[in-house]
Design a protein around this motif. Structure first.
Motif, PDB file in Angstrom:
ATOM      1  N   ASP A 160      30.277 -17.554  47.176  1.00 51.60           N
ATOM      2  CA  ASP A 160      29.240 -18.506  47.587  1.00 51.60           C
ATOM      3  C   ASP A 160      28.538 -19.100  46.369  1.00 51.60           C
ATOM      4  O   ASP A 160      28.270 -20.298  46.310  1.00 51.60           O
ATOM      5  CB  ASP A 160      28.210 -17.816  48.492  1.00 51.60           C
ATOM      6  N   ALA A 161      28.238 -18.229  45.390  1.00 53.49           N
ATOM      7  CA  ALA A 161      27.573 -18.711  44.177  1.00 53.49           C
ATOM      8  C   ALA A 161      28.426 -19.793  43.511  1.00 53.49           C
ATOM      9  O   ALA A 161      27.916 -20.828  43.076  1.00 53.49           O
ATOM     10  CB  ALA A 161      27.326 -17.549  43.219  1.00 53.49           C
ATOM     11  N   ALA A 162      29.736 -19.564  43.462  1.00 51.73           N
ATOM     12  CA  ALA A 162      30.631 -20.539  42.830  1.00 51.73           C
ATOM     13  C   ALA A 162      30.653 -21.850  43.626  1.00 51.73           C
ATOM     14  O   ALA A 162      30.694 -22.938  43.050  1.00 51.73           O
ATOM     15  CB  ALA A 162      32.038 -19.963  42.711  1.00 51.73           C
ATOM     16  N   ARG A 163      30.625 -21.748  44.960  1.00 48.99           N
ATOM     17  CA  ARG A 163      30.631 -22.962  45.789  1.00 48.99           C
ATOM     18  C   ARG A 163      29.369 -23.775  45.559  1.00 48.99           C
ATOM     19  O   ARG A 163      29.415 -24.988  45.396  1.00 48.99           O
ATOM     20  CB  ARG A 163      30.729 -22.590  47.267  1.00 48.99           C
ATOM     21  N   VAL A 164      28.219 -23.094  45.544  1.00 52.78           N
ATOM     22  CA  VAL A 164      26.958 -23.799  45.335  1.00 52.78           C
ATOM     23  C   VAL A 164      26.937 -24.445  43.949  1.00 52.78           C
ATOM     24  O   VAL A 164      26.333 -25.489  43.748  1.00 52.78           O
ATOM     25  CB  VAL A 164      25.767 -22.830  45.522  1.00 52.78           C
ATOM     26  N   GLN A 192      29.095 -17.887  29.479  1.00 57.65           N
ATOM     27  CA  GLN A 192      30.092 -18.390  30.437  1.00 57.65           C
ATOM     28  C   GLN A 192      29.496 -18.537  31.833  1.00 57.65           C
ATOM     29  O   GLN A 192      29.836 -19.454  32.571  1.00 57.65           O
ATOM     30  CB  GLN A 192      31.301 -17.445  30.494  1.00 57.65           C
ATOM     31  N   ASN A 193      28.587 -17.617  32.188  1.00 60.77           N
ATOM     32  CA  ASN A 193      27.896 -17.732  33.470  1.00 60.77           C
ATOM     33  C   ASN A 193      27.051 -19.001  33.513  1.00 60.77           C
ATOM     34  O   ASN A 193      27.078 -19.738  34.496  1.00 60.77           O
ATOM     35  CB  ASN A 193      26.999 -16.511  33.710  1.00 60.77           C
ATOM     36  N   VAL A 194      26.316 -19.246  32.431  1.00 59.18           N
ATOM     37  CA  VAL A 194      25.451 -20.428  32.385  1.00 59.18           C
ATOM     38  C   VAL A 194      26.305 -21.701  32.456  1.00 59.18           C
ATOM     39  O   VAL A 194      25.955 -22.668  33.125  1.00 59.18           O
ATOM     40  CB  VAL A 194      24.579 -20.416  31.111  1.00 59.18           C
ATOM     41  N   ALA A 195      27.463 -21.667  31.797  1.00 59.46           N
ATOM     42  CA  ALA A 195      28.326 -22.857  31.744  1.00 59.46           C
ATOM     43  C   ALA A 195      29.129 -23.064  33.026  1.00 59.46           C
ATOM     44  O   ALA A 195      29.780 -24.099  33.186  1.00 59.46           O
ATOM     45  CB  ALA A 195      29.287 -22.740  30.553  1.00 59.46           C
ATOM     46  N   PHE A 196      29.064 -22.103  33.947  1.00 56.66           N
ATOM     47  CA  PHE A 196      29.999 -22.070  35.084  1.00 56.66           C
ATOM     48  C   PHE A 196      30.087 -23.379  35.866  1.00 56.66           C
ATOM     49  O   PHE A 196      31.167 -23.864  36.164  1.00 56.66           O
ATOM     50  CB  PHE A 196      29.626 -20.922  36.034  1.00 56.66           C
TER      51      PHE A 196
END
Lengths: 223, 219
Positions: free
Chosen positions: B115-119, A100-104
């Protein structure tokens, strides 16, 4: 044409202290290393390039594409920059499995990927980075080296134009560091993906063997 | 049936607070302003003010001749002497419990994950639903269960705005008061037992839910 062309100024204030970042550099190489002691402004520079920090003035260009330019009024949000960012302690989502992290970044809606994602790109990167055995595990349950590979897979899956790495080896124990350096180099030359690494470790500078730019007290050093 | 009415009122109040309390908490957790703590203090008032004062405020604001009375009237909402009034009272009284818990939970989420999600290409709304909300869910759930238990026992503000109409606005705690006043100790005793058991069940549920969620977030 330069791979990266950066000139940024930013004044940061916190209580009675202040720090002035004023860096400018350009490079045509596909492996760039920003080297300097901690607190020199390396991470701030990286954050400004990724769109997580807005400079007071200057410009950021990647592959000829302008991501930020205060004079031209350009300031692309982080999500539109096509720049991948590897955080120092990887910033993996603790509530999501490795897959799921990789697919995020592949789905940008309001829901996370299902636990058993069948996306071909996710499978490709999980295979490529040898994460098949831990695809269903949560980040807290995997080793440091695996965590770094998950962060890499997550960053690479959406085909970025530039990979930014913040002290990528600092969180690893010394025995693992050498192996991960060569893994990263092999991956980078295979993908031919431009990357910019920041580090305080001279051993990284030597191993990465790229265009090294020294940063001290918020400025590019001249030696 | 006072028990069914009490559960209905408490469930509505909890549901409204889940939306309202979580939204306000997220806003406060992000708002960088000196006024933030002032707003937070005002929003915490329902925890310390006497419920009768809260009921009075509700009447002044939402009563038929209240500040927003006409406005509510046009929407077809009547709060005085209705079960909706009891919901308003319970919502107000339990609001700080959800808001405080949710704010603490949002503030505990590592900003670097956002931030990780935004990037990775997400808009702010997606960052909220995919990173902040799931990571704060445990704290929010705990706050919501406390709010539910608090709403079950709401008395003072409910009596002020919804009154004591058997079958319409008489919740358990109001019915207990009425039974004791009437000298009907048997009925009062039964209802006291019912509300005690319901509250214990709610707290057990809280204890059962929280570690389950913990297992999912930190495997």
């Amino acid at each position: 044409m330069s791979v990266v062309d950066v000139a940024i100024r930013k004044l940061l204030r916190a209580d009675d202290r202040h720090f002035e970042l004023d860096v400018a550099f350009a490079s045509t190489q596909r492996r760039i290393v920003l080297f300097g002691p901690s607190g020199a402004g390396k991470s701030l520079t990286l954050r400004a390039m990724a769109g997580l920090l807005t400079p007071d003035a200057g410009h950021v260009r990647v592959d000829g594409r302008t991501l930020f330019d205060d004079a031209a009024g350009v300031d692309l949000p982080a999500r539109e920059r096509g720049v991948a960012y590897l955080f120092q302690d990887y910033a993996l989502f603790p509530h999501l499995t490795v897959a799921q992290n990789v697919a995020f970044g592949l789905h940008r809606g309001w829901l996370n990927a299902p636990r058993h994602t069948k996306d071909e790109r996710v499978r490709h990167w999980i295979e490529a980075l040898e994460l098949g055995g831990v695809a269903a595990s949560y980040p807290a349950r995997i080793s440091g080296g695996q965590r770094q590979r998950v962060a890499l897979a997550r960053a690479l899956v959406s085909s970025p134009r530039l990979l930014l790495l913040d002290e990528p080896f600092a969180a690893l124990d010394p025995a693992l560091r050498g192996r991960m350096r060569s893994e990263l180099l092999a991956l980078q030359s295979r993908l031919d993906l431009p990357m910019l690494v920041i580090t305080h470790d001279p051993a990284d500078v030597e191993a990465l063997d790229g265009h090294t730019i020294e940063i001290r007290d918020g400025r590019v050093g001249h030696d | 049936m006072p028990l069914a009415l009490t559960l209905k009122v408490a469930l509505w109040a909890t549901a409204i607070n889940l939306v309202l309390g979580v939204a306000v908490a997220f806003g406060l957790a992000r708002w960088r302003s000196p006024a933030r703590e002032v707003v937070d203090s005002v929003l915490t008032l329902p925890l310390v003010l006497p419920p009768t004062v809260l009921g009075y405020y509700l009447l002044v604001l939402f009563g038929r001749r209240g500040v927003f009375g006409e406005w509510l009237d046009r929407l077809g909402i009547e709060l005085v002497f209705t079960w909706q009034g009891a919901v308003a009272a319970s919502t107000l009284v339990a609001f700080p419990l959800v808001q405080k818990a949710a704010r603490a939970a949002f503030e505990a989420v590592d900003p670097q994950l956002e931030d990780a999600a935004r990037v990775l290409g997400l808009r702010e709304a997606s960052v909220f639903f995919r990173v902040c909300l799931p990571l704060a869910a445990r704290g929010i759930t705990a706050g919501a269960l406390l709010a539910f238990a608090r709403a079950l026992g709401e008395f003072g503000a409910t009596l002020m705005i919804a009154g004591n109409l058997p079958g319409r606005t008489q919740t358990l705690s109001v019915a207990i008061y009425a039974a004791v006043q009437a000298g009907d100790d048997r009925t009062a005793g039964v209802m006291v037992a019912v509300i005690s058991v319901t509250c214990v069940a709610a707290l057990l549920l809280a204890g059962w839910l929280a570690p389950g969620h913990l297992r999912r977030v930190r495997p």
